[in-house]
Design a protein around this motif. Structure first.
Motif, PDB file in Angstrom:
ATOM      1  N   ASP A   1      -7.056 -39.566 -37.873  1.00 14.68           N
ATOM      2  CA  ASP A   1      -7.746 -38.388 -37.327  1.00 14.68           C
ATOM      3  C   ASP A   1      -9.243 -38.458 -37.621  1.00 14.68           C
ATOM      4  OD1 ASP A   1      -5.521 -37.339 -36.216  1.00 14.68           O
ATOM      5  OD2 ASP A   1      -5.308 -35.665 -37.614  1.00 14.68           O
ATOM      6  N   TRP A   2      -9.590 -38.919 -38.809  1.00 13.32           N
ATOM      7  CA  TRP A   2     -11.009 -39.027 -39.176  1.00 13.32           C
ATOM      8  C   TRP A   2     -11.738 -40.048 -38.298  1.00 13.32           C
ATOM      9  CZ3 TRP A   2     -15.308 -37.270 -40.996  1.00 13.32           C
ATOM     10  CH2 TRP A   2     -16.320 -38.114 -41.440  1.00 13.32           C
ATOM     11  N   LEU A   3     -11.132 -41.191 -38.086  1.00  9.61           N
ATOM     12  CA  LEU A   3     -11.765 -42.215 -37.249  1.00  9.61           C
ATOM     13  C   LEU A   3     -11.878 -41.746 -35.797  1.00  9.61           C
ATOM     14  CD1 LEU A   3     -10.099 -45.475 -38.667  1.00  9.61           C
ATOM     15  CD2 LEU A   3     -12.360 -44.535 -39.174  1.00  9.61           C
ATOM     16  N   GLN A   4     -10.838 -41.045 -35.308  1.00 10.23           N
ATOM     17  CA  GLN A   4     -10.887 -40.502 -33.953  1.00 10.23           C
ATOM     18  C   GLN A   4     -11.996 -39.460 -33.835  1.00 10.23           C
ATOM     19  OE1 GLN A   4      -9.305 -41.396 -31.136  1.00 10.23           O
ATOM     20  NE2 GLN A   4     -10.565 -39.844 -30.098  1.00 10.23           N
ATOM     21  N   PHE A   5     -12.144 -38.645 -34.853  1.00  2.94           N
ATOM     22  CA  PHE A   5     -13.220 -37.652 -34.866  1.00  2.94           C
ATOM     23  C   PHE A   5     -14.588 -38.331 -34.813  1.00  2.94           C
ATOM     24  CE2 PHE A   5     -16.399 -35.736 -37.672  1.00  2.94           C
ATOM     25  CZ  PHE A   5     -16.677 -34.568 -36.976  1.00  2.94           C
ATOM     26  N   CYS A   6     -14.764 -39.379 -35.599  1.00  6.01           N
ATOM     27  CA  CYS A   6     -16.058 -40.079 -35.614  1.00  6.01           C
ATOM     28  C   CYS A   6     -16.370 -40.683 -34.251  1.00  6.01           C
ATOM     29  CB  CYS A   6     -16.047 -41.174 -36.680  1.00  6.01           C
ATOM     30  SG  CYS A   6     -16.035 -40.548 -38.370  1.00  6.01           S
ATOM     31  N   ARG A   7     -15.369 -41.266 -33.589  1.00  3.19           N
ATOM     32  CA  ARG A   7     -15.582 -41.836 -32.257  1.00  3.19           C
ATOM     33  C   ARG A   7     -15.964 -40.745 -31.257  1.00  3.19           C
ATOM     34  NH1 ARG A   7     -11.142 -45.227 -33.913  1.00  3.19           N
ATOM     35  NH2 ARG A   7      -9.661 -43.732 -33.018  1.00  3.19           N
ATOM     36  N   SER A   8     -15.285 -39.605 -31.345  1.00  3.07           N
ATOM     37  CA  SER A   8     -15.592 -38.491 -30.442  1.00  3.07           C
ATOM     38  C   SER A   8     -16.995 -37.962 -30.686  1.00  3.07           C
ATOM     39  CB  SER A   8     -14.558 -37.374 -30.616  1.00  3.07           C
ATOM     40  OG  SER A   8     -13.251 -37.831 -30.340  1.00  3.07           O
ATOM     41  N   GLN A   9     -17.367 -37.873 -31.961  1.00  4.70           N
ATOM     42  CA  GLN A   9     -18.699 -37.369 -32.292  1.00  4.70           C
ATOM     43  C   GLN A   9     -19.791 -38.297 -31.766  1.00  4.70           C
ATOM     44  OE1 GLN A   9     -18.739 -34.078 -32.951  1.00  4.70           O
ATOM     45  NE2 GLN A   9     -20.179 -34.491 -34.631  1.00  4.70           N
ATOM     46  N   ILE A  10     -19.549 -39.579 -31.871  1.00  5.42           N
ATOM     47  CA  ILE A  10     -20.543 -40.541 -31.380  1.00  5.42           C
ATOM     48  C   ILE A  10     -20.705 -40.399 -29.866  1.00  5.42           C
ATOM     49  CG2 ILE A  10     -21.003 -43.007 -31.048  1.00  5.42           C
ATOM     50  CD1 ILE A  10     -19.686 -43.490 -33.776  1.00  5.42           C
ATOM     51  N   MET A  11     -19.605 -40.204 -29.166  1.00  6.10           N
ATOM     52  CA  MET A  11     -19.668 -40.042 -27.715  1.00  6.10           C
ATOM     53  C   MET A  11     -20.409 -38.758 -27.345  1.00  6.10           C
ATOM     54  SD  MET A  11     -16.551 -39.887 -24.939  1.00  6.10           S
ATOM     55  CE  MET A  11     -16.087 -41.573 -25.323  1.00  6.10           C
ATOM     56  N   ILE A  12     -20.065 -37.646 -28.022  1.00  3.60           N
ATOM     57  CA  ILE A  12     -20.727 -36.370 -27.731  1.00  3.60           C
ATOM     58  C   ILE A  12     -22.217 -36.467 -28.034  1.00  3.60           C
ATOM     59  CG2 ILE A  12     -20.856 -33.948 -28.417  1.00  3.60           C
ATOM     60  CD1 ILE A  12     -17.842 -34.061 -28.940  1.00  3.60           C
ATOM     61  N   ARG A  13     -22.577 -37.081 -29.141  1.00  4.80           N
ATOM     62  CA  ARG A  13     -23.983 -37.203 -29.494  1.00  4.80           C
ATOM     63  C   ARG A  13     -24.732 -38.064 -28.484  1.00  4.80           C
ATOM     64  NH1 ARG A  13     -25.634 -39.748 -35.248  1.00  4.80           N
ATOM     65  NH2 ARG A  13     -24.710 -41.565 -34.190  1.00  4.80           N
ATOM     66  N   SER A  14     -24.058 -39.086 -27.981  1.00  2.00           N
ATOM     67  CA  SER A  14     -24.699 -39.946 -26.983  1.00  2.00           C
ATOM     68  C   SER A  14     -24.976 -39.183 -25.697  1.00  2.00           C
ATOM     69  CB  SER A  14     -23.806 -41.159 -26.690  1.00  2.00           C
ATOM     70  OG  SER A  14     -23.616 -41.930 -27.854  1.00  2.00           O
ATOM     71  N   ILE A  15     -24.051 -38.306 -25.299  1.00  2.00           N
ATOM     72  CA  ILE A  15     -24.220 -37.520 -24.074  1.00  2.00           C
ATOM     73  C   ILE A  15     -25.392 -36.561 -24.209  1.00  2.00           C
ATOM     74  CG2 ILE A  15     -23.140 -35.780 -22.596  1.00  2.00           C
ATOM     75  CD1 ILE A  15     -20.452 -37.121 -23.212  1.00  2.00           C
ATOM     76  N   PHE A  16     -25.492 -35.930 -25.386  1.00  2.00           N
ATOM     77  CA  PHE A  16     -26.538 -34.934 -25.605  1.00  2.00           C
ATOM     78  C   PHE A  16     -27.673 -35.474 -26.475  1.00  2.00           C
ATOM     79  CE2 PHE A  16     -22.653 -32.528 -24.764  1.00  2.00           C
ATOM     80  CZ  PHE A  16     -23.074 -31.693 -23.751  1.00  2.00           C
ATOM     81  N   LEU A  17     -27.926 -36.763 -26.365  1.00  2.31           N
ATOM     82  CA  LEU A  17     -28.936 -37.393 -27.205  1.00  2.31           C
ATOM     83  C   LEU A  17     -30.317 -36.780 -26.980  1.00  2.31           C
ATOM     84  CD1 LEU A  17     -29.554 -39.590 -29.274  1.00  2.31           C
ATOM     85  CD2 LEU A  17     -29.930 -41.182 -27.370  1.00  2.31           C
ATOM     86  N   TYR A  18     -30.664 -36.528 -25.697  1.00  2.36           N
ATOM     87  CA  TYR A  18     -31.983 -35.960 -25.405  1.00  2.36           C
ATOM     88  C   TYR A  18     -32.122 -34.579 -26.041  1.00  2.36           C
ATOM     89  CZ  TYR A  18     -36.001 -34.179 -22.850  1.00  2.36           C
ATOM     90  OH  TYR A  18     -37.221 -33.624 -22.529  1.00  2.36           O
ATOM     91  N   LEU A  19     -31.062 -33.780 -25.935  1.00  3.22           N
ATOM     92  CA  LEU A  19     -31.066 -32.451 -26.539  1.00  3.22           C
ATOM     93  C   LEU A  19     -31.220 -32.548 -28.051  1.00  3.22           C
ATOM     94  CD1 LEU A  19     -30.652 -29.365 -26.203  1.00  3.22           C
ATOM     95  CD2 LEU A  19     -28.199 -29.787 -26.451  1.00  3.22           C
ATOM     96  N   ASP A  20     -30.528 -33.513 -28.645  1.00  6.23           N
ATOM     97  CA  ASP A  20     -30.562 -33.696 -30.100  1.00  6.23           C
ATOM     98  C   ASP A  20     -31.960 -34.075 -30.586  1.00  6.23           C
ATOM     99  OD1 ASP A  20     -28.791 -33.221 -32.123  1.00  6.23           O
ATOM    100  OD2 ASP A  20     -28.077 -35.281 -32.301  1.00  6.23           O
ATOM    101  N   ARG A  21     -32.695 -34.832 -29.757  1.00  5.15           N
ATOM    102  CA  ARG A  21     -33.990 -35.344 -30.187  1.00  5.15           C
ATOM    103  C   ARG A  21     -35.156 -34.441 -29.817  1.00  5.15           C
ATOM    104  NH1 ARG A  21     -33.822 -41.888 -28.940  1.00  5.15           N
ATOM    105  NH2 ARG A  21     -32.263 -42.418 -30.545  1.00  5.15           N
TER     106      ARG A  21
END
Length: 394
Positions: free
Chosen positions: A26-46
């Motif tokens: 579950d932890w590894l799946q969460f990390c993969r999901s977080q990386i994908m979400i962060r990549s989608i909203f990278l501009y917003l994050d920065r």
């Protein structure tokens, strides 16, 4: 990751490894999901997140969600323990299995302890309990090893084995921290301090009493070197070794002096013993200045004890000095003790008398005295030589 998911549905009887495998997935799946979400909203994050005070990044927000859902969840499981407690219990159980030599999935430990570090709960949720369990583990192990040695002072082999085991345990705990292991490098200092205190400092007196004399008697230099290294990390550890070392020199030295069967070779035996102790100081005790001083002081004290032996020789009916009244016994004042050894020892050979002089000069107190009274020393040796020559020619 809902509260009623598969992980929360696992019964309390689930084996620890299986339970940790499910959590790690579950932890590894969460990390993969977080990386994908962060990549989608990278501009917003920065842009927006950086420019807006009090707004967390997408990654940090995701960690908060995971922390609340898993480790800080107030739901009670079927064994009435919090989920966080169950996770830590499982981790500690696997670590104990590793310490006892069982095969364990260390990749699980590394991954899940990294999870605690990422979530910011490593110190409060894991490390405190881990150090407490570690202390209990080594208290039990140390007491068991010491009890198995039995009583008596001839357990040098067992003491040497224990010291090697303690050294191995310390090295193992160091390897568990940092890049080579699964624990945080920040834990290393506290962990090593606990192991050294429990396995070494607590048992210093027992180890010395049970095996120190035997280790020296059998010239177990490797074990003595390991003892010196380990004890140097404990408060007063080296002080205790020095005490036992001095006692050993005094005990063995006096046994040589008091053994009537060794009268013909007594001085040579003492020289050999003194040389052996010097070699031991240089090898096992790292040429320690303090140990060298202790060894010299013990030697000086030992040879001052010869005054009783020498006095009996002087009054022996076959002593050559019975025919030379100019060589009267000196007074027992400290200033005359070195000359007492030179003038009154009339044993089997002149060589032994000169050897005794050499021993006395190798200890600082008597060496200073002889240097100050060099003329008296020379005169006494001259008279002693004449005494032996007269005895041989008669």
């Amino acid at each position: 990751m809902q509260e009623n998911g598969a992980l929360f549905a696992l019964p309390s009887s689930t084996p620890n490894v299986e339970f940790l495998e499910a959590l790690n997935n579950d932890w590894l799946q969460f990390c993969r999901s977080q990386i994908m979400i962060r990549s989608i909203f990278l501009y917003l994050d920065r842009t927006y997140v950086i420019q807006t005070q009090g707004v967390k990044s997408i990654w940090d927000m995701g960690l908060d969600v995971f922390r609340l859902a898993f480790l800080e969840n107030d739901a009670m499981l079927d064994d009435s323990n919090s989920f966080k407690t169950r996770v830590v219990d499982a981790l500690l159980s696997v670590i104990e299995c590793e310490r006892t030599g069982q095969q364990t999935p260390t990749y699980l430990l590394k991954s899940l302890i990294s999870m605690f570090l990422e979530l910011g709960t490593y110190l409060t949720a894991f490390e405190t309990r881990f150090l407490g369990v570690t202390e209990s583990f080594y208290v039990s192990e140390g007491a068991r090893w010491i009890a198995d040695m039995g009583e008596g002072s001839l357990n040098g082999l067992a003491v040497g084995t224990y010291l090697a085991h303690a050294e191995k345990r310390i090295d193992e705990e160091k390897m568990r921290c940092g890049m080579t292991g699964y624990l945080s490098l920040a834990t290393r200092k506290s962990l090593v301090v606990i192991v050294e205190r429990i396995l070494i400092e607590t048992h210093i007196e027992s180890l010395l009493r049970k095996g120190f004399d035997d280790l020296i008697q059998n010239d177990r230099v490797e074990d003595l070197t390991r003892m010196y290294t380990l004890f140097s990390r404990a408060p007063n550890g080296l002080v205790n070794i020095r005490k036992y070392f001095g006692d050993y020199i005094a005990k063995v030295g006096l046994s040589i002096v008091n053994d009537v069967n060794r009268d013909p070779t007594m001085i040579l035996d003492l020289i050999a013993f003194k040389k052996r102790m010097e070699n031991l100081t240089n090898t096992a005790f790292a040429s320690s200045k303090e140990f060298m001083q202790d060894q010299q002081q013990c030697s000086a004290t030992l040879f001052l004890q010869l005054k009783h032996y020498e006095h009996s020789l002087y009054h022996h009916p076959n002593s050559p000095c019975q025919d030379h009244r100019q060589l009267q016994p000196f007074s027992k004042s400290d200033a005359q003790l070195p000359m007492l050894s030179l003038a009154n020892y009339n044993g089997s050979s002149l060589l032994q008398s000169i050897a005794l002089t050499t021993i006395l000069m190798s200890t600082r107190p008597t060496a200073l005295w002889i240097r100050k009274n060099v003329r008296l020393v020379t005169s006494t040796l001259h008279e002693h030589i004449l005494c032996h020559l007269d005895h041989l020619s008669s």
